[in-house]
Design an enzyme around this catalytic site. Structure first.
Site, PDB file in Angstrom:
ATOM      1  N   ASP A 186      -4.417  -2.978   5.565  1.00  0.00           N
ATOM      2  CA  ASP A 186      -5.700  -2.803   4.903  1.00  0.00           C
ATOM      3  C   ASP A 186      -6.528  -1.714   5.573  1.00  0.00           C
ATOM      4  O   ASP A 186      -6.476  -1.536   6.803  1.00  0.00           O
ATOM      5  CB  ASP A 186      -6.508  -4.103   4.935  1.00  0.00           C
ATOM      6  CG  ASP A 186      -5.935  -5.177   4.035  1.00  0.00           C
ATOM      7  OD1 ASP A 186      -5.090  -4.848   3.185  1.00  0.00           O
ATOM      8  OD2 ASP A 186      -6.347  -6.347   4.191  1.00  0.00           O
ATOM      9  N   ARG A 187      -7.311  -1.048   4.781  1.00  0.00           N
ATOM     10  CA  ARG A 187      -8.143   0.048   5.286  1.00  0.00           C
ATOM     11  C   ARG A 187      -8.977  -0.352   6.505  1.00  0.00           C
ATOM     12  O   ARG A 187      -9.014   0.380   7.497  1.00  0.00           O
ATOM     13  CB  ARG A 187      -9.048   0.556   4.161  1.00  0.00           C
ATOM     14  CG  ARG A 187     -10.013   1.641   4.599  1.00  0.00           C
ATOM     15  CD  ARG A 187     -10.817   2.154   3.433  1.00  0.00           C
ATOM     16  NE  ARG A 187     -11.684   3.252   3.834  1.00  0.00           N
ATOM     17  CZ  ARG A 187     -12.308   4.042   2.983  1.00  0.00           C
ATOM     18  NH1 ARG A 187     -12.180   3.857   1.690  1.00  0.00           N
ATOM     19  NH2 ARG A 187     -13.072   5.017   3.427  1.00  0.00           N
TER      20      ARG A 187
END
Length: 248
Positions: free
Chosen positions: A57-58
């Site tokens: 995830d970012r």
């Protein structure tokens, strides 16, 4: 100066880097204004094409594995898909996590940073399983809401499936949301960390994974300490690293 990512492991088939928090792995429909991505950064840094083999995830920082050709990418992706890769994370969570546990809680599909928003999704819950164990705790003499103190834990997380935002959603499910999670966390605790520790990001770190080398089958253990900002936060909370690292 061009961005350089720390290299954790490299050979003729693959490379592992430390992905910074808030950096996308590749271009996204949802963030058209972004200009820096892990794939392009590593490609420029090594002057070599790279292929992604798993998601991160970012807002999550930590170990990211990339392949140097499509066949290696296929072999590595297969390991992730069938659950042969052991993944390890650290998280700072709200409350004192008293003992180790196992979360078996199916999750529906959520949008993530890489999805095409035009694509329809199957909304049926999918199997999702996570092991967790507490490593350290702290009680802060800082009022939060109606409570005179604030309690937090450092937790080792090991996902056994790979659902979108699984760790963040599972920790919310057991009432220990991850600090800095603006979607599944608690605003009061996120503000406390911003105001008192200058912490403005998700406190979730991919610190290691164990997998088989895609060409030789030799077991690989790819590990890293969290980044400097995270280590500073842990120090302020009185947590001693690397003594608390759950893997080596």
């Amino acid at each position: 100066m061009a961005t350089q990512l720390p290299i954790l492991y490299r050979d003729e088939a693959m490379v592992a880097v430390y992905k910074p928090a808030d950096m996308l792995v590749h271009r996204s429909f949802r963030s058209p204004g972004e200009t820096e991505f892990v794939l392009q950064t590593v490609r420029n840094q090594l002057c070599q094409h790279v292929f992604p083999v798993h998601r991160l995830d970012r807002p999550t920082a930590g170990v990211m594995v990339l392949a140097f050709n499509s066949e290696v990418a296929r072999l590595l992706t297969e390991q992730f898909t069938v659950g042969e890769v052991s993944k390890h994370y650290l998280a700072v969570t709200r409350g004192h996590v008293g003992e180790a546990g196992y979360i078996d809680y199916p999750l529906t599909v959520e949008d993530d940073d890489y999805d095409d928003p035009r694509t329809s999704k199957n909304k049926e819950p999918q199997e999702a399983k996570t092991s967790y164990s507490p490593l350290a705790q702290v009680t802060l003499s800082i009022p939060v809401g109606r409570y005179p103190e604030a309690r937090y834990s450092l937790v080792h997380l090991q996902p056994h499936t790979g659902r979108q935002h699984q760790l963040r959603r599972h920790m919310k499910h057991i009432f220990h949301p991850i600090v800095g999670d603006t979607t599944h966390g608690e605003g009061r605790h996120n503000r406390l960390f911003r105001d008192h520790f200058n912490w403005h990001r998700l406190a979730l770190f991919a610190i290691g994974m164990r997998l088989s080398h895609p060409l030789t089958g030799v077991p690989l253990s790819l590990t890293t300490l969290p980044d400097e900002d995270a280590m500073t936060l842990f120090s302020k909370l009185g947590w001693n690293f690397p003594a608390l690292m759950p893997i080596n």
